[in-house]
Design an enzyme around this catalytic site. Structure first.
Site, PDB file in Angstrom:
ATOM      1  N   SER A 115       0.847  -1.181   0.000  1.00 14.58           N
ATOM      2  CA  SER A 115       0.000   0.000   0.000  1.00 14.58           C
ATOM      3  C   SER A 115       0.885   1.233   0.000  1.00 14.58           C
ATOM      4  CB  SER A 115      -0.917  -0.003   1.225  1.00 14.58           C
ATOM      5  OG  SER A 115      -1.766   1.133   1.223  1.00 14.58           O
ATOM      6  N   HIS A 129      -2.116   7.211  -4.938  1.00 17.55           N
ATOM      7  CA  HIS A 129      -2.311   6.079  -4.017  1.00 17.55           C
ATOM      8  C   HIS A 129      -2.381   4.802  -4.849  1.00 17.55           C
ATOM      9  CE1 HIS A 129      -5.472   3.196  -2.580  1.00 17.55           C
ATOM     10  NE2 HIS A 129      -4.659   3.155  -1.550  1.00 17.55           N
ATOM     11  N   ASN A 131      -2.624   0.221  -4.148  1.00 18.24           N
ATOM     12  CA  ASN A 131      -2.698  -0.882  -3.193  1.00 18.24           C
ATOM     13  C   ASN A 131      -2.948  -2.167  -3.977  1.00 18.24           C
ATOM     14  OD1 ASN A 131      -4.671  -2.816  -1.682  1.00 18.24           O
ATOM     15  ND2 ASN A 131      -3.707  -1.659  -0.038  1.00 18.24           N
ATOM     16  N   TYR A 132      -2.161  -3.205  -3.681  1.00 21.92           N
ATOM     17  CA  TYR A 132      -2.375  -4.516  -4.294  1.00 21.92           C
ATOM     18  C   TYR A 132      -2.254  -5.572  -3.212  1.00 21.92           C
ATOM     19  CZ  TYR A 132      -2.256  -1.889  -8.534  1.00 21.92           C
ATOM     20  OH  TYR A 132      -2.568  -0.950  -9.485  1.00 21.92           O
ATOM     21  N   ARG A 133      -3.210  -6.510  -3.155  1.00 14.12           N
ATOM     22  CA  ARG A 133      -3.314  -7.409  -2.011  1.00 14.12           C
ATOM     23  C   ARG A 133      -3.794  -8.808  -2.425  1.00 14.12           C
ATOM     24  NH1 ARG A 133      -7.008  -3.436  -2.250  1.00 14.12           N
ATOM     25  NH2 ARG A 133      -9.194  -4.053  -2.463  1.00 14.12           N
ATOM     26  N   ALA A 303      -3.032  -3.754  15.912  1.00 16.96           N
ATOM     27  CA  ALA A 303      -2.767  -3.093  14.634  1.00 16.96           C
ATOM     28  C   ALA A 303      -1.612  -2.103  14.777  1.00 16.96           C
ATOM     29  CB  ALA A 303      -4.010  -2.370  14.154  1.00 16.96           C
ATOM     30  N   ARG A 304      -0.904  -1.912  13.693  1.00 12.23           N
ATOM     31  CA  ARG A 304       0.219  -0.976  13.689  1.00 12.23           C
ATOM     32  C   ARG A 304      -0.303   0.379  13.221  1.00 12.23           C
ATOM     33  NH1 ARG A 304       5.246   0.375  11.195  1.00 12.23           N
ATOM     34  NH2 ARG A 304       6.938   0.114  12.694  1.00 12.23           N
ATOM     35  N   SER A 307       1.477   2.698  10.664  1.00 10.61           N
ATOM     36  CA  SER A 307       1.395   2.291   9.255  1.00 10.61           C
ATOM     37  C   SER A 307       0.017   2.589   8.679  1.00 10.61           C
ATOM     38  CB  SER A 307       1.695   0.796   9.127  1.00 10.61           C
ATOM     39  OG  SER A 307       3.029   0.524   9.487  1.00 10.61           O
TER      40      SER A 307
END
Length: 348
Positions: A115, A129, A131-133, A303-304, A307
């Site tokens: 991301s 922006h 994002n690839y998941r 959760a971080r 990030s």
């Protein structure tokens, strides 16, 4: 020797893509501070990641901060696994009926993604922006086994551009580059995913889109897809979909870097900066109120947070009843008109 799993192959791909993207920005502005590579491990549950973050720390002696091309940026990777609770499984079964569900049983999941958000300093250079998941759900493994049988998997992602000042040639370049990547795998993908992007990045309470769009897609697997026709050419096997993900992922640098190079040194005024900060305020509104990834991350145990909030700009502005952008003949008003009525840039 066993062939690498999709988990392993996707993880290898996104780590390579992260390095390519960060290197491209560091090469563009060699005198700027390097991206900070911050490796981390997920506490309590499994996982790891690398946050690649750019920022130019303010000076402490009152002298001007360095005039870097980027103001704030992040190119982050997370690779996590754990147990998915029944409530989440129930929601996911709407698009993935192969997931077993009995209201009581949690299932193992794996999620990996890259991301990124880039906020340039110059008001004429757009924010971008991407994002690839990849997501996977499996059965519980028998004792002594590594992972259970995979019962569902899918890919998602996209890329979108958010300018403060609209340049038609930039919009066309960004969209046509993404369109070419998509068209290798079927002519229906780009128009469907472009429309999905315009719908997703919509700020309801402002009645405008966040930016000028790009691609957005989710739930790509071998299963029937709610937005794609069954009788047209499109990637259908896991291998074909992974190839498509790599094609659009690899299109990020050529879709954005030429735009940044054109705009990063343009002269700008205090009015340009004021408008940039107002538009960044809208960016913040979308990300904190509507963005699914941000909301999911903030609700996730352990959760971080750093990030998750990486996407927010370093500075933003809100003005009570601002009149900037109300004159449709102005540069700012021209952008506002497009945000109210999206354009098919690839066909211009």
């Amino acid at each position: 020797m066993e062939s690498p799993t999709m988990r392993q192959r996707f993880e290898e791909y996104i780590f390579g893509l992260q390095e390519e993207i960060i290197t491209s920005f560091e090469t563009l502005d060699p005198n700027a501070p390097k991206f900070k590579r911050d490796s981390w491990l997920r506490e309590h549950q499994g996982g790891k990641g690398v946050s690649g973050v750019f920022f130019a720390p303010p000076t402490t002696d009152g002298s001007p901060s360095p005039q870097t091309v980027l103001e704030k940026a992040g190119v982050n990777i997370s690779v996590v696994h754990g147990m998915l609770p029944p409530a989440a499984i129930k929601e996911m079964r709407a698009d993935h009926s192969s997931i077993p569900y009995d209201e009581k049983t949690s299932l193992p999941f794996f999620a990996a993604g890259i991301s990124l958000v880039i906020h340039p300093r110059n008001p004429h250079a757009p924010t971008v922006h991407a994002n690839y998941r990849y997501f996977e759900i499996s059965e519980k493994a028998a004792e002594g086994e590594g992972t259970g049988k995979v019962v569902a998997w899918w890919f998602g992602g996209g890329s979108d551009l958010t300018p403060s000042y609209l340049y038609d040639e930039d919009a066309r370049h960004f969209h046509t580059t993404l369109q070419k990547a998509c068209n290798q795998y079927g002519s229906e993908l780009y128009p469907v995913f472009k429309k999905w992007c315009d719908e997703y990045f919509y700020i309801v309470h402002r009645q405008e889109t966040r930016g000028i769009g790009g691609l957005f897609f989710d739930d790509l697997s071998t299963e029937k897809h709610a937005r794609l026709s069954d009788d047209v050419r499109r990637p259908r096997s896991q291998e074909e979909i992974f190839d498509f993900i790599k094609a659009v992922g690899n299109s990020f640098v050529p879709s954005y870097l030429p735009i940044l190079e054109r705009r990063m040194s343009m002269p700008s005024t205090d009015q340009h900066r004021r408008w940039q900060l107002l538009r960044r305020g809208r960016y913040v509104e979308f990300n904190l109120v509507y963005d699914r990834g941000t909301k999911f991350g903030l609700k996730t145990p352990s959760a971080r947070i750093e990030s998750i909030l990486m996407s927010l700009p370093e500075t933003a502005r809100w003005e009570y009843m601002t009149d900037m952008g109300s004159d449709l003949q102005s540069e700012e008003g021209r952008l506002n008109a497009v945000l109210k009525q999206p354009i098919d840039w690839a066909e211009l």
